[in-house]
Write a protein that holds these residues in place. Structure first.
Motif, mmCIF file in Angstrom:
data_model
loop_
_atom_site.group_PDB
_atom_site.id
_atom_site.type_symbol
_atom_site.label_atom_id
_atom_site.label_comp_id
_atom_site.label_asym_id
_atom_site.label_seq_id
_atom_site.Cartn_x
_atom_site.Cartn_y
_atom_site.Cartn_z
ATOM 1 N N THR A 5 -14.012 -92.470 7.565
ATOM 2 C CA THR A 5 -14.090 -91.277 8.084
ATOM 3 C C THR A 5 -15.379 -90.378 8.075
ATOM 4 O OG1 THR A 5 -12.581 -90.764 6.115
ATOM 5 C CG2 THR A 5 -13.358 -88.433 6.972
ATOM 6 N N ASP A 6 -16.335 -89.584 8.652
ATOM 7 C CA ASP A 6 -17.142 -89.049 8.695
ATOM 8 C C ASP A 6 -17.310 -88.082 8.104
ATOM 9 O OD1 ASP A 6 -19.518 -88.653 10.347
ATOM 10 O OD2 ASP A 6 -18.309 -88.780 12.051
ATOM 11 N N SER A 33 -18.953 -83.695 17.799
ATOM 12 C CA SER A 33 -17.249 -83.736 17.523
ATOM 13 C C SER A 33 -16.285 -85.019 18.129
ATOM 14 C CB SER A 33 -16.587 -82.391 17.460
ATOM 15 O OG SER A 33 -16.732 -81.223 18.344
ATOM 16 N N TYR A 34 -16.831 -85.556 19.156
ATOM 17 C CA TYR A 34 -16.478 -86.552 19.960
ATOM 18 C C TYR A 34 -17.021 -87.717 19.255
ATOM 19 C CZ TYR A 34 -16.278 -90.497 22.311
ATOM 20 O OH TYR A 34 -16.412 -91.834 23.170
ATOM 21 N N LYS A 36 -17.545 -88.486 16.174
ATOM 22 C CA LYS A 36 -16.703 -87.747 14.313
ATOM 23 C C LYS A 36 -15.426 -87.687 14.814
ATOM 24 C CE LYS A 36 -18.939 -84.920 11.421
ATOM 25 N NZ LYS A 36 -18.779 -84.049 9.744
ATOM 26 N N LYS A 37 -15.232 -87.761 16.140
ATOM 27 C CA LYS A 37 -13.337 -87.843 16.295
ATOM 28 C C LYS A 37 -13.434 -90.058 17.175
ATOM 29 C CE LYS A 37 -9.880 -86.013 18.750
ATOM 30 N NZ LYS A 37 -9.472 -85.870 19.862
ATOM 31 N N GLU A 38 -13.921 -90.292 17.884
ATOM 32 C CA GLU A 38 -13.577 -91.237 18.917
ATOM 33 C C GLU A 38 -14.580 -92.900 18.394
ATOM 34 O OE1 GLU A 38 -11.366 -91.362 20.576
ATOM 35 O OE2 GLU A 38 -10.519 -89.350 21.310
ATOM 36 N N PRO A 41 -14.769 -93.604 13.441
ATOM 37 C CA PRO A 41 -14.014 -94.295 13.163
ATOM 38 C C PRO A 41 -13.924 -95.878 12.951
ATOM 39 C CG PRO A 41 -12.617 -92.029 13.529
ATOM 40 C CD PRO A 41 -14.751 -92.622 14.933
#
Ligand code: TGC
Ligand code: FAD
Length: 394
Positions: A5-6, A33-34, A36-38, A41
């Motif tokens: 988790t970021d 946000s990219y 953090k999401k892609e 993880p």
């Protein structure tokens, strides 16, 4: 390894956001946000396996990270240099290798095709590179010519409607997966020329470089040319001399100056959170003066580097930045970031050496970044020559 988790919270000590336009903040937010999401993880896993996450090439293209300052009609983003810098900052906050992929594609492959290429070359290659359909690489460094590319041995010989390319390039980011290579070679007059070499041309191979301790999630390789027939229409028509490749490096070095501060911001944020949570001798280690010194110096250096980057970005937007100013920002950013990552690693104690946190990965990555696109020493000599007028290279 489980997906991580970021928790990143971006530091902005002197309210630098007030210097940014709404568009620049939006661009930064979309890349943040990219990541953090892609990226966050999965990237540790790719780095541990020394594997290039190929799927991100398309994603980065869709996000507009390739050639952000190139006009939209040629497949770029039509954005300003501060937006470009912020994009690189956010990508490298995730991993220097991800930023490398974007730097090479945008500044070292799309930029020379846009700036030095014929209209046919622009139309043929730029849209595919901008969208991430194709991946590109940039071949300047050779086994015996790194800091001194003027001595390159790779060469082209005239053979009618094509040239014959021979030689080898080393340490080339993206090489193992690139469809297109921008290659610098000497012609029969000893002039350095740029040409576009495509995967599939007979005699062109791209062996992978293995066993790196740094930039493990980035693919590095060689470019080997054994009597490769390259059509003359693939040569950049008007640019001759070292100023061709060096002009591309100025754009990429600017992105690196911003990028490395992203890695530093990530390490600072991680170290601050960890220091407030980690209890030793019945108190958070953040309460000890020695740890506060490290954290206070980190945020001070990040803030100074952010200001330098922003100012050079303004000068880039106005067409007034000099390559020497960009060298200063690249060198300063790399040094600041490398020191911050090392201090952050110490604050995390033993946990700092694990893949549980991004700190050691950033630290190792920065050992490449401080060396490529001109070593730390070379950039110091560039500043030295600029202020004294005396050349200490040769
Ligand atoms: P020198 O005589 O100084 O210059 C030759 C010509 O180039 C012009 N020039 C530049 N133009 C634009 N931008 C720059 N940064 C420029 N620097 C110089 C210069 O004005 C001159 O023009 P003209 O019209 O007079 O011909 O050349 P030199 O042979 O003395 O070399 C100077 C030196 C040592 C600074 C240069 O060779 C250098 O920067 N060496 C470092 C090599 C380097 O940075 N290689 C990087 C390879 S690519 C890479 O690492 C990609 S990693 C990407 C990733 O994964 O992110
Ligand atoms: P050298 O030039 O041999 O330098 C060795 C040492 O000598 C350095 O400390 C240097 O500062 C010092 N030195 C050299 N000359 C002087 C001098 N005149 N005065 C004082 N000290 C000096 N290149 C590409 O073309 N394309 C790429 O995509 C690319 N990607 C890379 C990816 C990675 C992971 C790495 C590690 C490198 C990459 N490079 C790429 C190559 C990179 O640009 C070179 O490694 C760099 O320019 C230094 O060259 P070198 O390694 O040959 O070191």
């Amino acid at each position: 390894m489980a997906a991580r988790t970021d928790q990143f919270v971006s530091p902005d000590y002197v309210l630098l956001d007030e210097l940014l336009t709404e568009e620049q903040k939006l661009v930064r937010e979309s890349v943040r946000s990219y990541v953090k999401k892609e990226i966050s993880p999965v990237i540790e896993d790719y780095a541990q396996k020394a594997e290039f996450p190929r799927h991100i090439v398309k994603q980065l293209g869709e996000l507009g990270c390739f050639g952000p300052t190139i006009p939209a009609e040629y497949g770029g983003g039509g954005l300003d240099y501060i937006s470009y810098g912020l994009m690189m900052q956010e990508l490298e906050r995730g991993d220097s290798g991800v930023r490398s992929t974007a730097s090479v594609q945008g500044s070292l492959v799309m930029y020379p095709i846009y700036e030095y290429g014929s209209e046919e070359q622009r139309r043929k290659y730029l849209p595919q590179l901008g969208s991430g359909e194709w991946l590109g690489c940039f071949g300047l460094t050779e086994p015996d010519h790194g800091s001194n590319p003027a001595g390159m041995l790779t060469n082209i010989k005239d053979a009618g409607d094509h040239v014959i390319l021979n030689g080898a390039k080393m340490w080339i980011s993206n090489a193992p997966y690139a469809q297109v290579a921008v290659v610098w070679a000497k012609d029969e007059n000893d002039d350095i020329r740029g040409l576009i070499v495509e995967r599939g041309m007979e005699g062109f191979t791209t062996p992978t470089t293995h066993d790196k301790w740094s930039l493990r999630a980035s693919a590095t390789g060689e470019l080997v040319f054994d009597n490769v027939k390259v059509p003359k229409e693939n040569i950049f028509p008007d640019i001759k001399g070292l100023k061709g490749p060096l002009g591309c490096l100025t754009k990429a070095r600017f992105g690196i100056a911003w990028g490395v501060i992203g890695a530093a911001m990530d390490c600072y944020d991680t170290a601050l959170r960890y220091a407030k949570e980690r209890i030793q001798f019945d108190r958070p280690i953040a309460g000890f003066q020695l740890q506060q010194k490290k954290l206070a110096e980190m945020i001070t250096e990040i803030t100074k580097a952010q200001l330098l980057n922003w100012r050079v970005g303004v000068l880039m937007n106005e067409g007034r930045a000099t390559p020497q100013q960009v060298s200063m920002a690249k060198r300063n950013g790399c040094e600041v970031a490398a020191n911050i990552c090392r201090d952050a690693r110490q604050i995390l104690g033993g946990m700092g050496i694990t893949g549980e946190y991004a700190v050691m990965r950033h630290m190792m990555n920065l050992e490449s970044v401080i060396t490529y696109e001109g070593t730390h020493d070379i950039h110091l000599l560039i500043t030295g020559m600029d202020i004294t007028g005396l050349n200490a290279f040769k």
